[in-house]
Design a protein around this motif. Structure first.
Motif, mmCIF file in Angstrom:
data_model
loop_
_atom_site.group_PDB
_atom_site.id
_atom_site.type_symbol
_atom_site.label_atom_id
_atom_site.label_comp_id
_atom_site.label_asym_id
_atom_site.label_seq_id
_atom_site.Cartn_x
_atom_site.Cartn_y
_atom_site.Cartn_z
ATOM 1 N N GLU A 1 0.775 -1.130 0.155
ATOM 2 C CA GLU A 1 -0.097 0.000 -0.009
ATOM 3 C C GLU A 1 1.022 0.967 -0.026
ATOM 4 O O GLU A 1 1.773 1.339 0.779
ATOM 5 N N THR B 1 2.808 3.293 2.585
ATOM 6 C CA THR B 1 2.476 3.587 4.087
ATOM 7 C C THR B 1 3.086 2.650 5.052
ATOM 8 O O THR B 1 3.602 1.698 4.803
ATOM 9 N N GLU B 2 2.843 2.711 6.367
ATOM 10 C CA GLU B 2 3.378 1.677 7.383
ATOM 11 C C GLU B 2 2.490 0.581 7.082
ATOM 12 O O GLU B 2 3.340 -0.648 7.060
ATOM 13 N N ALA B 3 1.390 0.468 6.686
ATOM 14 C CA ALA B 3 0.754 -0.852 6.260
ATOM 15 C C ALA B 3 1.486 -1.500 5.035
ATOM 16 O O ALA B 3 1.581 -2.788 5.044
ATOM 17 N N LYS C 1 4.457 -3.170 6.174
ATOM 18 C CA LYS C 1 4.206 -4.384 6.922
ATOM 19 C C LYS C 1 3.845 -5.444 5.720
ATOM 20 O O LYS C 1 4.454 -6.625 5.838
ATOM 21 N N GLN C 2 3.227 -5.142 4.641
ATOM 22 C CA GLN C 2 2.898 -6.055 3.624
ATOM 23 C C GLN C 2 4.080 -6.567 2.926
ATOM 24 O O GLN C 2 4.453 -7.855 2.499
#
Length: 207
Positions: free
Chosen positions: A12, A30-32, A35-36
């Motif tokens: 993302e 993004t931070e998300a 993580k992905q």
């Protein structure tokens, strides 16, 4: 010889999350999204012979944790980059909701030769770039190569594999309907499976 080539959509990005317009190549995760990117290693080959990535920051940053873990250098491949549909100068300061009507009008008009600004490419140029990857790069990639890129680019590869054109206004509008309906969440993984020389099957590997 059978080969599997993996196509990965970046995590993302700030743009995906509705952020303000930036130059396409500089849009970060993004931070998300980070993580992905970290989670992708478990779903990709343990010993990739090569890792290719679009030169755009969000694709490179998605590839980085995997490449570091596997100790394989990331090779930048411009043919993998996002469709530069609209010159960022024309939409500076806009958020996703403000950009959407401009993009929708571009697809509705359906002119494969239209460039929306000096830093944009036409739909025809984008389609030719995807074709160049398939005809010039793909035959040379070893089994297990992983390519990090963008959703609409993977959509164009799928479109081409189905034998559809990208030359006319109708082609362009049909592709847009196809691409927006193709399951391509951030971090999605697809595999190109070689059936025979120059014959490929695209398989979902993200479920």
């Amino acid at each position: 010889m059978h080969r599997s080539i993996y196509l990965v959509r970046h995590g993302e990005s700030v743009s995906n999350a509705g952020g303000i317009t930036m130059p396409h190549a500089l849009i970060p995760l993004t931070e998300a999204g980070r993580k992905q990117a970290e989670a992708l290693s478990a779903r990709l080959p343990a010993q990739p012979p090569r890792i290719l990535a679009s030169p755009f920051i969000r694709a490179l940053d998605t590839a980085e944790p995997y490449a570091k873990r596997r100790q394989v250098k990331i090779e930048q491949e411009p043919l993998l980059q996002e469709f530069d549909m609209i010159d960022p100068v024309l939409i500076a300061g806009m958020d996703q909701d403000q950009r959407r009507p401009i993009a929708d009008a571009f697809w509705k008009e359906g002119d494969p030769t239209k460039q929306m600004g000096e830093q944009a490419e036409s739909f025809g140029q984008f389609a030719s770039r995807a074709s160049a990857f398939m005809t010039d790069r793909l035959p040379l990639l070893p089994d297990g190569t992983v390519c990090f890129g963008h959703g609409i680019w993977i959509g164009m590869v799928a479109w081409k594999l189905l034998g559809f054109g990208a030359d006319t206004s109708d082609d362009m509008r049909r592709f847009r309907r196809f691409q927006t309906g193709l399951p391509l969440p951030n971090g999605a993984v697809y595999a190109l499976e070689e059936l025979a020389p120059a014959q490929w099957l695209l398989l979902n590997r993200f479920a």
